[in-house]
Design a protein around this motif. Structure first.
Motif, PDB file in Angstrom:
ATOM      1  N   THR A   1       0.838  -1.212   0.000  1.00 31.16           N
ATOM      2  CA  THR A   1       0.000   0.000   0.000  1.00 31.16           C
ATOM      3  C   THR A   1       0.869   1.257   0.000  1.00 31.16           C
ATOM      4  O   THR A   1       0.367   2.369   0.059  1.00 31.16           O
ATOM      5  CB  THR A   1      -0.961   0.031   1.211  1.00 31.16           C
TER       6      THR A   1
ATOM      7  N   GLU B   1     -10.410 -14.021   0.130  1.00 32.10           N
ATOM      8  CA  GLU B   1     -11.521 -13.206   0.658  1.00 32.10           C
ATOM      9  C   GLU B   1     -11.236 -12.720   2.074  1.00 32.10           C
ATOM     10  O   GLU B   1     -12.151 -12.469   2.869  1.00 32.10           O
ATOM     11  CB  GLU B   1     -12.847 -13.968   0.592  1.00 32.10           C
TER      12      GLU B   1
ATOM     13  N   SER C   1     -10.344 -10.211   5.089  1.00 32.28           N
ATOM     14  CA  SER C   1     -10.745  -8.804   5.246  1.00 32.28           C
ATOM     15  C   SER C   1      -9.537  -7.895   5.407  1.00 32.28           C
ATOM     16  O   SER C   1      -9.600  -6.712   5.066  1.00 32.28           O
ATOM     17  CB  SER C   1     -11.729  -8.636   6.400  1.00 32.28           C
ATOM     18  N   ILE C   2      -8.423  -8.432   5.934  1.00 31.87           N
ATOM     19  CA  ILE C   2      -7.254  -7.588   6.212  1.00 31.87           C
ATOM     20  C   ILE C   2      -6.042  -8.074   5.412  1.00 31.87           C
ATOM     21  O   ILE C   2      -5.713  -9.265   5.422  1.00 31.87           O
ATOM     22  CB  ILE C   2      -6.901  -7.629   7.717  1.00 31.87           C
TER      23      ILE C   2
ATOM     24  N   TRP D   1      -4.394  -2.902   4.994  1.00 30.69           N
ATOM     25  CA  TRP D   1      -5.605  -2.657   4.210  1.00 30.69           C
ATOM     26  C   TRP D   1      -6.735  -3.432   4.869  1.00 30.69           C
ATOM     27  O   TRP D   1      -6.597  -4.635   5.105  1.00 30.69           O
ATOM     28  CB  TRP D   1      -5.386  -3.131   2.775  1.00 30.69           C
ATOM     29  N   THR D   2      -7.835  -2.749   5.187  1.00 32.47           N
ATOM     30  CA  THR D   2      -8.888  -3.414   5.970  1.00 32.47           C
ATOM     31  C   THR D   2     -10.211  -3.504   5.213  1.00 32.47           C
ATOM     32  O   THR D   2     -11.242  -3.786   5.799  1.00 32.47           O
ATOM     33  CB  THR D   2      -9.128  -2.648   7.290  1.00 32.47           C
ATOM     34  N   GLN D   3     -10.172  -3.265   3.908  1.00 36.05           N
ATOM     35  CA  GLN D   3     -11.426  -3.265   3.141  1.00 36.05           C
ATOM     36  C   GLN D   3     -11.582  -4.483   2.250  1.00 36.05           C
ATOM     37  O   GLN D   3     -12.300  -4.442   1.259  1.00 36.05           O
ATOM     38  CB  GLN D   3     -11.513  -1.974   2.323  1.00 36.05           C
ATOM     39  N   GLY D   4     -10.855  -5.555   2.599  1.00 36.87           N
ATOM     40  CA  GLY D   4     -11.048  -6.810   1.876  1.00 36.87           C
ATOM     41  C   GLY D   4     -10.049  -7.029   0.762  1.00 36.87           C
ATOM     42  O   GLY D   4      -9.627  -6.089   0.074  1.00 36.87           O
TER      43      GLY D   4
ATOM     44  N   ALA E   1     -11.233  -6.049  -2.971  1.00 34.57           N
ATOM     45  CA  ALA E   1     -11.169  -4.619  -3.301  1.00 34.57           C
ATOM     46  C   ALA E   1      -9.719  -4.178  -3.495  1.00 34.57           C
ATOM     47  O   ALA E   1      -9.418  -3.368  -4.388  1.00 34.57           O
ATOM     48  CB  ALA E   1     -11.827  -3.797  -2.202  1.00 34.57           C
ATOM     49  N   ALA E   2      -8.815  -4.712  -2.691  1.00 35.78           N
ATOM     50  CA  ALA E   2      -7.397  -4.342  -2.820  1.00 35.78           C
ATOM     51  C   ALA E   2      -6.847  -4.790  -4.176  1.00 35.78           C
ATOM     52  O   ALA E   2      -6.151  -4.033  -4.866  1.00 35.78           O
ATOM     53  CB  ALA E   2      -6.581  -4.972  -1.692  1.00 35.78           C
TER      54      ALA E   2
ATOM     55  N   ARG F   1      -8.146  -2.665  -7.012  1.00 36.65           N
ATOM     56  CA  ARG F   1      -7.416  -1.380  -7.077  1.00 36.65           C
ATOM     57  C   ARG F   1      -6.036  -1.552  -7.702  1.00 36.65           C
ATOM     58  O   ARG F   1      -5.596  -0.737  -8.508  1.00 36.65           O
ATOM     59  CB  ARG F   1      -7.242  -0.786  -5.685  1.00 36.65           C
TER      60      ARG F   1
END
Ligand code: ZN
Ligand code: ZN
Length: 247
Positions: A183, A218, A220-221, A230-233, A236-237, A240
């Motif tokens: 990140t 899948e 979450s972190i 990253w805590t939005q799954g 999603a990462a 991005r």
């Protein structure tokens, strides 16, 4: 900076824009990555805030063989007598930290990406250019991981290096990604989920293909080798990171 429970029972030590993780399992600890030569002192202090001592560290697992992840490995192994594990495909670079494949020269990156200077400067000050290679590395496979604290599932994620791995802790909802997904890219200063710049990546195509393995957890972190958790799954990462790679 030391952050307890970046994920349940997984603590994050950030040093010079690079992350080390301490996995707690009962009274035993597993260290994931070894930062820089000067990370050892910070690590000892961090472990004490958990009410433990360095002697509770049972093993060091390397996500890959790059110099910014193996810095304290030689000293930790000597001082604590712990085994050090890495995927066999990265044993050569762990032994020769400045001979790694990358697609582009790193030299011009600070010129093109002035934002990278802060991170790269901190890495240099932490001893990034004086990392001793480590030869006494055991092969990392699922069998080896089963008996280590946290008993994670091994996810081979080749690309950043041939032997890059991620460690999945299903019951804790977390994956330690190493540099397969970061990140913060130290070479560009870019933030948000992405693969690392070609300055430090052996095969970007393979690195992008390996993101599937992260998404399929899948979790979450995600706990990256550089940058904030990253805590939005995972899905999603990865979406991005793929998006960023197209620009
Ligand atoms: Zn790396
Ligand atoms: Zn790195």
């Amino acid at each position: 900076m030391f952050t307890k429970n970046a994920a349940p029972g997984i603590h994050r030590l950030e040093h010079a824009a690079t992350n080390l993780y301490v996995v707690e399992d009962g009274g035993s600890l597993m260290l994931v990555d070894a930062g820089f030569p000067s990370s050892e002192r910070l690590l000892a202090r961090a472990v004490r805030t958990l009410g433990r001592g360095p002697e509770d560290i049972r093993a060091l697992v390397l996500t890959h063989g790059h110099f910014d992840h193996i810095g304290s490995a030689t000293r930790l192994r000597a001082r604590l007598g712990i085994p050090v594990y890495a995927h066999s495909a990265d044993h050569y670079i762990a032994a020769h930290p400045y001979r790694y494949r990358h697609e582009r020269s790193a030299l011009l990156y600070p010129v093109r990406y002035p934002k990278s200077l802060a991170a790269l400067g901190r890495m240099a000050a932490a001893g990034a250019f004086a990392v001793p290679g480590i030869r006494e590395v055991r092969p990392l496979d699922q069998d080896a991981l089963r008996s280590l604290p946290g008993a994670p599932t091994l996810l081979p994620v080749p690309g950043h290096t041939a032997g890059s791995v991620a460690l999945w802790f299903p019951e804790r909802g977390a994956v330690i990604t190493g540099d397969a997904l970061v990140t913060l890219d130290p070479y560009t200063g870019g933030r948000g989920p992405q693969i690392v710049a070609q300055a430090a990546t052996a095969d970007s195509g393979a690195a992008l293909a390996s993101l599937d393995a992260l998404a399929s957890t899948e979790a979450s972190i995600l706990l990256p080798g550089h940058g904030e958790p990253w805590t939005q799954g995972a899905g999603a990462a990865v979406a991005r990171a793929l998006e960023v790679s197209r620009h």
